[in-house]
Design an enzyme around this catalytic site. Sequence first.
Site, PDB file in Angstrom:
ATOM      1  N   CYS A 127      12.885 -86.471 -15.531  1.00 56.68           N
ATOM      2  CA  CYS A 127      14.180 -87.126 -15.336  1.00 56.68           C
ATOM      3  C   CYS A 127      14.111 -88.008 -14.093  1.00 56.68           C
ATOM      4  O   CYS A 127      13.716 -87.554 -13.028  1.00 56.68           O
ATOM      5  CB  CYS A 127      15.232 -86.031 -15.183  1.00 56.68           C
ATOM      6  SG  CYS A 127      16.675 -86.537 -14.276  1.00 56.68           S
ATOM      7  N   GLU A 128      14.509 -89.278 -14.242  1.00 56.57           N
ATOM      8  CA  GLU A 128      14.394 -90.204 -13.109  1.00 56.57           C
ATOM      9  C   GLU A 128      15.464 -89.971 -12.055  1.00 56.57           C
ATOM     10  O   GLU A 128      15.390 -90.521 -10.964  1.00 56.57           O
ATOM     11  CB  GLU A 128      14.447 -91.657 -13.600  1.00 56.57           C
ATOM     12  CG  GLU A 128      15.819 -92.118 -14.055  1.00 56.57           C
ATOM     13  CD  GLU A 128      15.809 -93.583 -14.505  1.00 56.57           C
ATOM     14  OE1 GLU A 128      14.718 -94.120 -14.699  1.00 56.57           O
ATOM     15  OE2 GLU A 128      16.893 -94.150 -14.655  1.00 56.57           O
ATOM     16  N   HIS A 129      16.449 -89.155 -12.368  1.00 56.86           N
ATOM     17  CA  HIS A 129      17.503 -88.888 -11.384  1.00 56.86           C
ATOM     18  C   HIS A 129      17.194 -87.697 -10.495  1.00 56.86           C
ATOM     19  O   HIS A 129      17.757 -87.571  -9.413  1.00 56.86           O
ATOM     20  CB  HIS A 129      18.845 -88.658 -12.100  1.00 56.86           C
ATOM     21  CG  HIS A 129      19.281 -89.822 -12.924  1.00 56.86           C
ATOM     22  ND1 HIS A 129      19.572 -89.735 -14.263  1.00 56.86           N
ATOM     23  CD2 HIS A 129      19.423 -91.125 -12.596  1.00 56.86           C
ATOM     24  CE1 HIS A 129      19.901 -90.932 -14.719  1.00 56.86           C
ATOM     25  NE2 HIS A 129      19.807 -91.790 -13.734  1.00 56.86           N
ATOM     26  N   HIS A 130      16.362 -86.789 -10.975  1.00 60.21           N
ATOM     27  CA  HIS A 130      16.059 -85.584 -10.182  1.00 60.21           C
ATOM     28  C   HIS A 130      14.559 -85.315 -10.024  1.00 60.21           C
ATOM     29  O   HIS A 130      14.176 -84.430  -9.297  1.00 60.21           O
ATOM     30  CB  HIS A 130      16.708 -84.352 -10.828  1.00 60.21           C
ATOM     31  CG  HIS A 130      18.200 -84.437 -10.917  1.00 60.21           C
ATOM     32  ND1 HIS A 130      18.862 -84.878 -12.060  1.00 60.21           N
ATOM     33  CD2 HIS A 130      19.166 -84.169 -10.007  1.00 60.21           C
ATOM     34  CE1 HIS A 130      20.167 -84.852 -11.835  1.00 60.21           C
ATOM     35  NE2 HIS A 130      20.380 -84.432 -10.607  1.00 60.21           N
ATOM     36  N   GLN A 168      16.641 -89.901 -21.177  1.00 63.29           N
ATOM     37  CA  GLN A 168      16.311 -89.652 -22.587  1.00 63.29           C
ATOM     38  C   GLN A 168      16.729 -90.802 -23.501  1.00 63.29           C
ATOM     39  O   GLN A 168      16.004 -91.157 -24.433  1.00 63.29           O
ATOM     40  CB  GLN A 168      16.947 -88.331 -23.031  1.00 63.29           C
ATOM     41  CG  GLN A 168      16.494 -87.923 -24.440  1.00 63.29           C
ATOM     42  CD  GLN A 168      16.985 -86.550 -24.836  1.00 63.29           C
ATOM     43  OE1 GLN A 168      17.199 -85.680 -23.981  1.00 63.29           O
ATOM     44  NE2 GLN A 168      17.175 -86.333 -26.130  1.00 63.29           N
ATOM     45  N   HIS A 196      16.607 -80.252 -20.599  1.00 64.83           N
ATOM     46  CA  HIS A 196      16.475 -80.863 -19.272  1.00 64.83           C
ATOM     47  C   HIS A 196      16.519 -79.781 -18.194  1.00 64.83           C
ATOM     48  O   HIS A 196      17.515 -79.075 -18.075  1.00 64.83           O
ATOM     49  CB  HIS A 196      17.630 -81.844 -19.026  1.00 64.83           C
ATOM     50  CG  HIS A 196      17.564 -83.067 -19.887  1.00 64.83           C
ATOM     51  ND1 HIS A 196      17.435 -84.329 -19.386  1.00 64.83           N
ATOM     52  CD2 HIS A 196      17.590 -83.206 -21.236  1.00 64.83           C
ATOM     53  CE1 HIS A 196      17.386 -85.207 -20.373  1.00 64.83           C
ATOM     54  NE2 HIS A 196      17.492 -84.548 -21.515  1.00 64.83           N
ATOM     55  N   CYS A 198      16.839 -80.253 -15.107  1.00 69.21           N
ATOM     56  CA  CYS A 198      17.849 -80.553 -14.083  1.00 69.21           C
ATOM     57  C   CYS A 198      19.227 -80.062 -14.504  1.00 69.21           C
ATOM     58  O   CYS A 198      20.112 -79.931 -13.667  1.00 69.21           O
ATOM     59  CB  CYS A 198      17.869 -82.040 -13.744  1.00 69.21           C
ATOM     60  SG  CYS A 198      18.123 -83.099 -15.164  1.00 69.21           S
TER      61      CYS A 198
HETATM   62 ZN   LIG Z   1      18.281 -85.104 -14.127  1.00 63.85          ZN
END
Ligand SMILES: [Zn+2]
Length: 237
Positions: A127-130, A168, A196, A198
């Site tokens: 995941c590019e956010h976490h 995703q 996920h 995260c």
């Molecule tokens: Zn994430």
Amino acid sequence: MKQKETLLTTPLSEEKIELSHLMIEEMGDEHKASSVDTPLRADAFEKTDEEKIALIEPHFRAIMETLGMDLTDDSLRGTPLRVAKMYVKELFQGLNPANMPSMTLFENKFQYNEMLVEKNINFYTNCEHHFVPFFGKAHVAYISSGKVIGLSKLNRLVEYYSKRPQVQERLTMQIGKALQTVLQTQDVAIMMDAKHLCVASRGVKDDSSNTITGFYGGKFQEEATKAEFLKYLDINA
Ligand SMILES: [Zn+2]
């Protein structure tokens, strides 16, 4: 992420900066993607892999030291370099278009003009956010327009786009659009079913939910064709 950069660098009042950071954080936790293309800098591939590893290592070391870890411990000593290598050579090697698998096409000699479905392709991405993993199964289908592709190439394409910091929805669309280009047909469908970490291991700590995304091009936008594809996914799923 051009938009984010603008938000961060534009001189604003204290109050607005606070708000911008909050918005950016929320955008990450909601897992919203800003575009179908992976946001890359213009100089993304000016450095070699080895140069990138050498630059990432001290940064990761600094993160660990800031957390209070003792990097002289034998168990931790090699971690910064190990992580740097893993990022560049494994987990994120799909950022570089030079690593895209070659896609050899064959003539459709058997005149098989029905739907081909390859289901349950395992994938692992981050995941590019976490920067923690999400993983699951990808199901890929197409209807030949005269060309066919080796089945293992479908796995390789899924793997290539998975080896990027991802969202995703974007991953699903990138695989779908690439297949449309390679196979020279709009008739491509992708479905991805993922868990996920995260979401499961932090935040709302929901470890029972899955996220499903779909891409339906050409004939797959017709209800009957879409239903046939989804029916194949149900059997021995
Ligand atoms: Zn994430």
